[in-house]
Design a protein around this motif. Sequence first.
Motif, short mmCIF file in Angstrom:
data_model
loop_
_atom_site.label_atom_id
_atom_site.label_comp_id
_atom_site.label_asym_id
_atom_site.label_seq_id
_atom_site.Cartn_x
_atom_site.Cartn_y
_atom_site.Cartn_z
N LYS A 9 37.06 41.91 24.90
CA LYS A 9 38.52 41.93 24.73
C LYS A 9 39.14 43.11 25.46
O LYS A 9 40.19 42.99 26.08
N ARG A 10 38.48 44.27 25.38
CA ARG A 10 38.98 45.46 26.07
C ARG A 10 38.96 45.23 27.59
O ARG A 10 39.91 45.58 28.29
N VAL A 11 37.89 44.66 28.09
CA VAL A 11 37.79 44.37 29.53
C VAL A 11 38.90 43.41 29.94
O VAL A 11 39.59 43.64 30.94
N ASN A 12 39.09 42.34 29.18
CA ASN A 12 40.15 41.37 29.51
C ASN A 12 41.52 42.04 29.53
O ASN A 12 42.33 41.78 30.42
N LYS A 13 41.77 42.89 28.55
CA LYS A 13 43.05 43.60 28.48
C LYS A 13 43.26 44.46 29.73
O LYS A 13 44.34 44.44 30.34
N LEU A 14 42.22 45.21 30.12
CA LEU A 14 42.34 46.07 31.29
C LEU A 14 42.46 45.27 32.58
O LEU A 14 43.19 45.66 33.50
N LEU A 15 41.75 44.15 32.67
CA LEU A 15 41.86 43.30 33.86
C LEU A 15 43.31 42.82 34.03
O LEU A 15 43.84 42.84 35.14
N LYS A 16 43.93 42.41 32.94
CA LYS A 16 45.32 41.94 33.00
C LYS A 16 46.27 43.09 33.34
O LYS A 16 47.16 42.93 34.18
N GLU A 17 46.08 44.24 32.66
CA GLU A 17 46.96 45.38 32.91
C GLU A 17 46.90 45.84 34.36
O GLU A 17 47.90 46.27 34.92
N ARG A 18 45.73 45.77 34.95
CA ARG A 18 45.53 46.28 36.31
C ARG A 18 45.58 45.18 37.37
O ARG A 18 45.32 45.45 38.54
N ASN A 19 45.86 43.97 36.91
CA ASN A 19 45.92 42.83 37.82
C ASN A 19 44.65 42.78 38.69
O ASN A 19 44.72 42.67 39.91
N MET A 20 43.51 42.86 38.02
CA MET A 20 42.22 42.91 38.69
C MET A 20 41.41 41.68 38.30
O MET A 20 41.49 41.21 37.17
N SER A 21 40.63 41.19 39.22
CA SER A 21 39.76 40.05 38.92
C SER A 21 38.43 40.55 38.36
O SER A 21 38.04 41.70 38.57
N GLN A 22 37.75 39.66 37.66
CA GLN A 22 36.42 40.00 37.15
C GLN A 22 35.49 40.30 38.33
O GLN A 22 34.66 41.20 38.26
#
Length: 80
Positions: A9-22
Amino acid sequence: MTLCQAVAKRVNKLLKERNMSQYRLEQNSGIQHGTMNGIMSAKNKGIELNTVMMIARGFSMTVLEFLDDEIFLSEDLEIE
């Protein structure tokens, strides 16, 4: 919630905040795709500190910054 679910969940949150792909996170952190998929699907029974550190580095943050989220403060967090 398990620790692995909290990390995902933390990774998903940061991916969205930073507009970054997995994929970009995998490239930045050096974590293999299969390992990252296991983390993100919370199929892993546990997660090692070195993996959390690699994820944090992939986001250009310290492990302390990564763990500084209310999701890790829950009394109900299951530690495997």
